[in-house]
Design a protein around this motif. Sequence first.
Motif, PDB file in Angstrom:
ATOM      1  N   GLU C 334       7.631   6.751   6.176  1.00 43.28           N
ATOM      2  CA  GLU C 334       6.844   7.306   5.062  1.00 43.28           C
ATOM      3  C   GLU C 334       7.755   7.662   3.891  1.00 43.28           C
ATOM      4  O   GLU C 334       7.463   7.345   2.747  1.00 43.28           O
ATOM      5  CB  GLU C 334       6.062   8.538   5.502  1.00 43.28           C
ATOM      6  CG  GLU C 334       4.766   8.214   6.234  1.00 43.28           C
ATOM      7  CD  GLU C 334       5.039   7.816   7.671  1.00 43.28           C
ATOM      8  OE1 GLU C 334       6.165   8.104   8.150  1.00 43.28           O
ATOM      9  OE2 GLU C 334       4.149   7.221   8.312  1.00 43.28           O
ATOM     10  N   LEU C 335       8.882   8.303   4.208  1.00 39.93           N
ATOM     11  CA  LEU C 335       9.796   8.694   3.130  1.00 39.93           C
ATOM     12  C   LEU C 335      10.272   7.462   2.364  1.00 39.93           C
ATOM     13  O   LEU C 335      10.298   7.440   1.135  1.00 39.93           O
ATOM     14  CB  LEU C 335      10.992   9.458   3.714  1.00 39.93           C
ATOM     15  CG  LEU C 335      11.991   9.975   2.693  1.00 39.93           C
ATOM     16  CD1 LEU C 335      11.297  10.829   1.647  1.00 39.93           C
ATOM     17  CD2 LEU C 335      13.091  10.768   3.368  1.00 39.93           C
ATOM     18  N   ALA C 336      10.587   6.398   3.122  1.00 42.65           N
ATOM     19  CA  ALA C 336      11.067   5.177   2.465  1.00 42.65           C
ATOM     20  C   ALA C 336      10.013   4.661   1.488  1.00 42.65           C
ATOM     21  O   ALA C 336      10.297   4.408   0.316  1.00 42.65           O
ATOM     22  CB  ALA C 336      11.375   4.120   3.520  1.00 42.65           C
ATOM     23  N   VAL C 337       8.774   4.536   1.978  1.00 43.59           N
ATOM     24  CA  VAL C 337       7.736   3.959   1.114  1.00 43.59           C
ATOM     25  C   VAL C 337       7.447   4.882  -0.071  1.00 43.59           C
ATOM     26  O   VAL C 337       7.375   4.433  -1.221  1.00 43.59           O
ATOM     27  CB  VAL C 337       6.442   3.707   1.923  1.00 43.59           C
ATOM     28  CG1 VAL C 337       5.324   3.256   1.001  1.00 43.59           C
ATOM     29  CG2 VAL C 337       6.708   2.661   2.998  1.00 43.59           C
ATOM     30  N   SER C 338       7.356   6.200   0.194  1.00 42.97           N
ATOM     31  CA  SER C 338       7.045   7.079  -0.939  1.00 42.97           C
ATOM     32  C   SER C 338       8.208   7.077  -1.924  1.00 42.97           C
ATOM     33  O   SER C 338       7.997   7.088  -3.139  1.00 42.97           O
ATOM     34  CB  SER C 338       6.759   8.499  -0.447  1.00 42.97           C
ATOM     35  OG  SER C 338       7.797   8.940   0.395  1.00 42.97           O
ATOM     36  N   GLY C 339       9.443   6.987  -1.409  1.00 46.97           N
ATOM     37  CA  GLY C 339      10.581   6.869  -2.310  1.00 46.97           C
ATOM     38  C   GLY C 339      10.475   5.602  -3.142  1.00 46.97           C
ATOM     39  O   GLY C 339      10.642   5.624  -4.369  1.00 46.97           O
ATOM     40  N   SER C 492       5.462  13.834  -4.945  1.00 52.74           N
ATOM     41  CA  SER C 492       6.023  13.229  -3.721  1.00 52.74           C
ATOM     42  C   SER C 492       5.080  13.451  -2.543  1.00 52.74           C
ATOM     43  O   SER C 492       4.917  12.573  -1.705  1.00 52.74           O
ATOM     44  CB  SER C 492       7.397  13.830  -3.414  1.00 52.74           C
ATOM     45  OG  SER C 492       7.291  15.223  -3.263  1.00 52.74           O
ATOM     46  N   GLU C 493       4.423  14.609  -2.520  1.00 55.09           N
ATOM     47  CA  GLU C 493       3.444  14.816  -1.428  1.00 55.09           C
ATOM     48  C   GLU C 493       2.347  13.758  -1.512  1.00 55.09           C
ATOM     49  O   GLU C 493       1.984  13.131  -0.517  1.00 55.09           O
ATOM     50  CB  GLU C 493       2.830  16.210  -1.528  1.00 55.09           C
ATOM     51  CG  GLU C 493       3.677  17.295  -0.888  1.00 55.09           C
ATOM     52  CD  GLU C 493       3.165  18.678  -1.233  1.00 55.09           C
ATOM     53  OE1 GLU C 493       2.103  18.780  -1.886  1.00 55.09           O
ATOM     54  OE2 GLU C 493       3.841  19.658  -0.878  1.00 55.09           O
ATOM     55  N   TRP C 494       1.850  13.571  -2.747  1.00 50.58           N
ATOM     56  CA  TRP C 494       0.772  12.585  -2.926  1.00 50.58           C
ATOM     57  C   TRP C 494       1.244  11.213  -2.477  1.00 50.58           C
ATOM     58  O   TRP C 494       0.564  10.500  -1.744  1.00 50.58           O
ATOM     59  CB  TRP C 494       0.362  12.560  -4.399  1.00 50.58           C
ATOM     60  CG  TRP C 494      -0.879  11.789  -4.656  1.00 50.58           C
ATOM     61  CD1 TRP C 494      -2.166  12.251  -4.618  1.00 50.58           C
ATOM     62  CD2 TRP C 494      -0.956  10.392  -4.981  1.00 50.58           C
ATOM     63  NE1 TRP C 494      -3.028  11.226  -4.902  1.00 50.58           N
ATOM     64  CE2 TRP C 494      -2.321  10.085  -5.120  1.00 50.58           C
ATOM     65  CE3 TRP C 494      -0.007   9.390  -5.162  1.00 50.58           C
ATOM     66  CZ2 TRP C 494      -2.764   8.807  -5.451  1.00 50.58           C
ATOM     67  CZ3 TRP C 494      -0.447   8.109  -5.476  1.00 50.58           C
ATOM     68  CH2 TRP C 494      -1.815   7.833  -5.620  1.00 50.58           C
ATOM     69  N   LEU C 495       2.464  10.864  -2.884  1.00 50.28           N
ATOM     70  CA  LEU C 495       3.004   9.552  -2.515  1.00 50.28           C
ATOM     71  C   LEU C 495       3.188   9.473  -1.004  1.00 50.28           C
ATOM     72  O   LEU C 495       2.993   8.418  -0.391  1.00 50.28           O
ATOM     73  CB  LEU C 495       4.325   9.309  -3.233  1.00 50.28           C
ATOM     74  CG  LEU C 495       4.212   9.111  -4.737  1.00 50.28           C
ATOM     75  CD1 LEU C 495       5.590   9.023  -5.364  1.00 50.28           C
ATOM     76  CD2 LEU C 495       3.399   7.882  -5.060  1.00 50.28           C
ATOM     77  N   GLU C 496       3.556  10.609  -0.407  1.00 49.99           N
ATOM     78  CA  GLU C 496       3.726  10.637   1.051  1.00 49.99           C
ATOM     79  C   GLU C 496       2.421  10.234   1.730  1.00 49.99           C
ATOM     80  O   GLU C 496       2.399   9.356   2.587  1.00 49.99           O
ATOM     81  CB  GLU C 496       4.149  12.042   1.477  1.00 49.99           C
ATOM     82  CG  GLU C 496       4.598  12.149   2.919  1.00 49.99           C
ATOM     83  CD  GLU C 496       6.093  11.863   3.082  1.00 49.99           C
ATOM     84  OE1 GLU C 496       6.733  11.517   2.068  1.00 49.99           O
ATOM     85  OE2 GLU C 496       6.600  11.966   4.204  1.00 49.99           O
ATOM     86  N   THR C 497       1.326  10.879   1.312  1.00 54.87           N
ATOM     87  CA  THR C 497       0.034  10.525   1.938  1.00 54.87           C
ATOM     88  C   THR C 497      -0.300   9.072   1.640  1.00 54.87           C
ATOM     89  O   THR C 497      -0.814   8.354   2.506  1.00 54.87           O
ATOM     90  CB  THR C 497      -1.098  11.432   1.431  1.00 54.87           C
ATOM     91  OG1 THR C 497      -0.777  11.844   0.106  1.00 54.87           O
ATOM     92  CG2 THR C 497      -1.277  12.639   2.329  1.00 54.87           C
ATOM     93  N   THR C 498       0.016   8.631   0.417  1.00 57.43           N
ATOM     94  CA  THR C 498      -0.196   7.213   0.097  1.00 57.43           C
ATOM     95  C   THR C 498       0.594   6.344   1.068  1.00 57.43           C
ATOM     96  O   THR C 498       0.066   5.376   1.623  1.00 57.43           O
ATOM     97  CB  THR C 498       0.263   6.921  -1.343  1.00 57.43           C
ATOM     98  OG1 THR C 498      -0.297   7.906  -2.206  1.00 57.43           O
ATOM     99  CG2 THR C 498      -0.178   5.548  -1.777  1.00 57.43           C
ATOM    100  N   ALA C 499       1.841   6.729   1.289  1.00 53.44           N
ATOM    101  CA  ALA C 499       2.693   5.951   2.193  1.00 53.44           C
ATOM    102  C   ALA C 499       2.073   5.916   3.587  1.00 53.44           C
ATOM    103  O   ALA C 499       2.062   4.881   4.252  1.00 53.44           O
ATOM    104  CB  ALA C 499       4.084   6.556   2.245  1.00 53.44           C
ATOM    105  N   VAL C 500       1.522   7.051   4.005  1.00 60.27           N
ATOM    106  CA  VAL C 500       0.876   7.077   5.325  1.00 60.27           C
ATOM    107  C   VAL C 500      -0.274   6.077   5.350  1.00 60.27           C
ATOM    108  O   VAL C 500      -0.410   5.270   6.272  1.00 60.27           O
ATOM    109  CB  VAL C 500       0.359   8.496   5.649  1.00 60.27           C
ATOM    110  CG1 VAL C 500      -0.441   8.492   6.933  1.00 60.27           C
ATOM    111  CG2 VAL C 500       1.519   9.465   5.727  1.00 60.27           C
TER     112      VAL C 500
END
Lengths: 959, 123, 539
Positions: C334-339, C492-500
């Motif tokens: 998840e971190l990779a994708v949100s990054g 980044s939280e939003w992107l995290e959920t997006t990554a999920v």
Amino acid sequence: MNAIELLAAVVLLPFLAAPLAAWSARFNRYAAAWVAGGVTLLTLAIFSWLVALHISQMPVATSHAWIEAAGLSFGFRLDGLSLLFTGLILVIGLLIVIYARYYLSPNDSMGRFFAYMMMFMGAMLGVVLSENMINLVIFWELTSLASFLLISYWQHRKEARYGARLALAITGAGGLALLGGVLILGHIVGSYELTDVLASGDLIKNHDLYAPALILILLGVFTKSAQFPFHFWLPNAMAAPTPVSAYLHSATMVKAGIFLLARFFPALAGTELWVIIVSTVGLITFLLGAYTALFRHDLKGLLAYSTISHLGLITLLFGFGTPLAAVAGIFHIINHATFKASLFMVAGIVDHETGTRDMRRLGGLIKYMPHTAALGMIAAMAMAGVPLFNGFLSKEMFFTESVRVAGDIGPVWLLPILVSLGGLLSVAYSLRFVHDTFFGKPDGDLPKKPHEPPGMMKRPVDLLVVLCLAVGILPALVVGPLLHVAVTGVLQAEPPYYSLSLWHGFNLPLLMSAIALVGGLLIYLNRAPIFRWHARSLAHLDARTAYNRLMELLMRTGAGVTRGLDNGRLGRIVIMTLVFALLAGLVGYVQSAGLPGVQAALDRGTVEDSGDWVTWLGMLLIIIATLVTVMGHRQRLFALITMSVVGLGVAMIFARFSAPDLAMTQLSVEVVTMILLLLALFYLPQQSRRLSSPGRRWRDAGIATVIGGGIAALTYAIISRPFETISGYFLEHSVPGGGGTNVVNVILVDFRGYDTFGEITVLALAALGIFAMLHNLSLPSSRRDPFGRAWSDDPHPLMLRTFAQIILPLTLLFGIYVFLRGHNEPGGGFIAGLIVASALVAQYMAFGIENTERKLHLPIHGVIGGGILIALGTGLVAMVVGVPFLTSNTWHFTLPLLGEIHLASAIGFDLGVFLVVVGSTMLILLNLGRLTDHAIEHPDYASIEASPADRKNRGGRDA
Amino acid sequence: MTNLAISLLIGVLTGAGVYLVLRAQTFPVVLGLTLMSYGVNLFLFTMGRLHTAAPAVVGATERSADALPQALVLTAIVIAFAMTAFVIVLALKARAALGNDHVDGKHIPQADQVMDRRKEPRA
Amino acid sequence: MTDNLISLMVLLPVALSAILAMTGQRAPGLSRGISLAGVAALLVTSLGLLLGGSGNTAQVIELGGWSAPFGIVLVFDRLSGLMLVLTSIVAMLALLYAVRRDEDSAGPHFHALFQAQLFGLNGAFLTGDLFNLFVFFEVLLLASYGLLLHGNGRKRTRAGFHYVVVNLIGSTLFLFAVGALYGTVGSLNLADISLKLPEVAPDAVPIVTTAIFLLFVVFLIKGAAFPLYLWLPGAYGYASIPVAALFAIMTKVGLYSVLRVDSVMLSGNTIGGLLETTALIAPWLLWLGLITLLLAALGVVAGRILRRQVAYLIVASVGTILIALGLVTGSERELAVSGALFYWIHTTVLSAGFFLLAGLLIRHRPEAGDAIEAAPPMPHAVLVGSLFFAYAIAMAGLPPLTGFFGKVMILAAAVESPLMAPIFAVVLISGLIMVIALARTGSRLFYQSQATPGHPAHSTPRDARTPLPGLTLSIAPLAIATVMVVGAQPLSEWLETTAVQITTPSDYLDAVMPNGILLPETAPGKFGQDYPDYEGGKH
């Protein structure tokens, strides 16, 4: 909110001040200084209040998540160490602001200077107050950027630009390394908060990743604190205005590296690796700096190297890794900050008042500026480590420590000797600083008539110098508490016992000091031979040359690699693409072909594969035609003809294998394409020249063969095995759902109408793009066909005209017929469109574009746009009634005579397709045709009905 | 056998296209792209496998070919047509702008330049 | 309602394009108005959809009323939503610049092509069907051809020809790949293919993998990864400035397709029960990313004009994103994708802005334009210089701007990876190289210009007007970047959920194929009705 949250304010205030300072300078250049000073004072006040509140329960920390997932938080901590440094930064900062206010000349922009200064102050505060390590790195890099701006403050000076870029490259590199190290460290600990990191020293030191983390972090330290072999950026940074040198490059920024050593002391220090690396680097830097300083003629140069040397000394102390060494290190940080800042300011004053910093020219200034001279001398004695001055105390501690740990590092005698040597050298250069500047005779007369500077320029120095003395005489009283707090902050524990008194009895360290003092004096007295020797031998060594070479190498590699790869040739790009695709395909194949399951399955029965000679023969013919096209491609018209044979063949194959729609489409497209290419060929050379070497042609042929073979293999592999598709569905639902029996057409206008919609957009775009390209483009045209025959003189022969007149209505009718039947039998909007378009184009050709447009003025752009809008509209109808875009509908109604009519709304969509095709095709062909008209209707062909007269003279010109 | 033949044909078309695309003047490149598009269209078509006498018209024949690839190919043909038209005109524009028809706009030794009336064979 | 808004994202631009094709010639003022209004509408709509949470679970629109896999579906989830927003932002910047500096009048049909470009982009970001993706690639490519050639110039025409040829080859490759997939798996819908891949007959597995790899080659051509990025510096370097700025989103189409197809189509965990799909592509992406990044950094060093350097900075960002996408198999997925997404937003918006800044130099810097050599000072040199400084910091990945934060996220995700050492080395070193190169550029462009008294003070730039109006357009992206930094936590939280959402494709699959694999005979007709009760139309 709890008061400690204000720590953030301490860091952010200067940042806010920066733009304010820049802006205020527009009204009054000194306003900037006032803003800077005021904000610094305010910050200092807030900070002192915070300290007063929290001194008892230090360390205290506060954190707000910033990018939690990556471990980044906006976190600050207050403990002894950060307290000490914040104090230094703010107090010295304040003094520097005052000093700079008088230092800067009227044609220097105050606004820019103080804006940058405040930026730097904020960044520096951020570094020392950070709780989160990544947060620390952010501010760390900001200090590098701010120092870049400050060093290049005098942009017009080459050395300023060079020094700035040099500093940025070195410290920036260190910062990136630091980032890497910090990330690893955080990974080891599982947290990026210093509180956790400092608590888990053992975990870190026993982790496999300890070494890489340590080395990366030390890279950050050494670059920032100008340690060997990265020290050389600091002397070049002296191109900055002296206040900057005094602030950044002696008191604060260069201490950031040292700060980091102290910060991570509990987490990283004490291992063998640490001791070896840190103390070695520190020792080398200490000696190298001291030695070089002695031979510098520029005051600031001398101070720069002496700074390097003292930083080395502190690094060496931390390298010992013992608590007591840490105490000495911290103590020396304080002392060095005070005396070095004063010395820089003195140097600045001298420069300011005499116009030179060259000690070979300076001399005897004590007559003109006794006060400044006094300040200089006191500070210099502190630097030399003379008793009663603060430098002496920390140097004693330093000697003591090196004697204590000498056993662990090399032979017992080595370290004491080396450090005494260093001390001796520092005495020598301190002497030189004082003597060459304030005593003796000036060599020739100075650029300016020297005199004391404005009083306010000296006040800051006065204060610092007083501190030097006070600390030197009454250390325990003056600095004792601060030192204790700071050391506690470093060790994160109660510090061991140490005595802060002048007199420790006769012992080895005292002896070493004595040697240093006497030896230094001796060296200075007979400096002449030493200088001569140096000038002959080591003077030419300069670390910058290595750096410059590295940079040149980088530039050359960059240019070389880039140009080598991207040579701007189409051939290169295409080859790269094709070969990479080929490799990728192979990789994909290889990855799975080896799998046992696959191997087992590969010998499966293939689908029934009938066929007849006619078909095979046909295919063979197409293959031949293709090869002929390739062989003869340099005869362009010929190649075009053979290629059209190939195109027709493809259409036949479609027809043969039950795809009538495709056959018709391919056929009609083929016709139009050929017209197009012929028209184009009219403006292009009739032959291609053989431009590529045989070797290259063979290479290309090889690539082509391999790719062709691959594709053939792929095709065969696929079609010789059975498969299921989703397409049975279309057969079932074509009539009920799509209202048409011609499944292909129903798919195009209904099931996958969206594709078709995109497709007609592409066509329309091509038309628009072509229109745009041909828009006022004039082209040279060959006046003869490839066989040297002149093109027909009469652009619109009678026969063509009459033929076109007859053909038009018929083709139009046929087109409409094809269009209407499309939904149920082969045909449809697209094919109909092409038919009608070609008929119309024939008209234009026959009667000349201008007249025809006058006769039936079709708004072609309108037809295209309208077609898209109609197609879109029929789709939108559905959305209006609340079903998705493009949902079709079918109506049944009976008309008299005609009987039951079955109409699908998709027909509207198909109408749109029809219009777009007609419009686009005409737009393309006509614009090319129009070029032809221009080409033929040269000045000498006034009208279309060319009179015999022009014919003759044209013929004459042609022959 | 038919499968083999058509696979071969597709391979040849593509290979020929590749070779011509690698030539140094614009016109052969255009020819190459056209040949490639023939190849890929046939490929796409054959993905529905080859059926004789089975047009995808409801009720025309008892068996009927896979209609989907045919529809896809139809789209592909149109797009290929649009692209060919665009790229050939671009070739003209390039010649006008660069003075020659080399793909990299390099001067071609003794290649005909603007208005090549003069050095044409006499009628 | 949301369905209609989502459809609007594709239908509005194409409608406008058609209208502009008609009005364009006669009423330039009007068409400017229409074009701007359209982009504004797209921006508002896309933002509304995204912030309204429409994408939190994938929304499907069955075009023509035909359910997947038989009809074409539009899928709107957070990823596609984000892409739509980015497209609109970049489009807005480019269009405003084009209008303010009347670059749009350099040739006919600029606005029609521009809108068509948006149609193609949005279509590509929304479609759930492989062949339809091809069609929209063609749409956006043809539009981009037109735009790239907008205005004239020898180099531009040549670069245009190269760009067109390369992309035609790419399209051919695309058709081969799609065809091969259809010929073996028998479907075109991403989700359907994903469900059917495990059922592929063993003897077809090699064909399928070959096809998949070819497909990704196509995406990497668009995405400009090594060794397929060679078309980019020319195309971006010689395009007119607003077009170059708009193109900042073009490479992202390729990367988007990589991410989408990898996360949806290859989520069916095996091909024919024999070959793992999860780690089929990612490792290659990682290595390609590393090479791309390093070479691009060298390319920045080699650049002699600012535009070319920016072009290579874009390639570098492609490399960085590919590295991140290559980490999706790792533990910190998840971190990779949100990054990757954080960096994605950053590079798209900022490189667009950087091009606009370069445009100002071209017009207003006397004698040299954006060539990296000393020249007389341009008007407002200090302001422009400061902007350059900010862009340089951001693009080179130094704090306090966005590039750094994206990089930190990606590196933090890489710490776990076995390839940590090479990733750190390449990312950090290439970062340093770019810092050095850009410091050199800045000092040449702005410092030395101050330092050349030799030139006549009144040497006139190409454009005598004040650069200020254009400047605001290069400030806007920096403002966005600042907001991203300040709001990094929520973002980044939003992107995290997006990554999920991206890395757990069940959401997408269930939305598109609610009843799993459908066989023709069992599948429903329009809206699940079967035709007996259908006769006579639905409404």
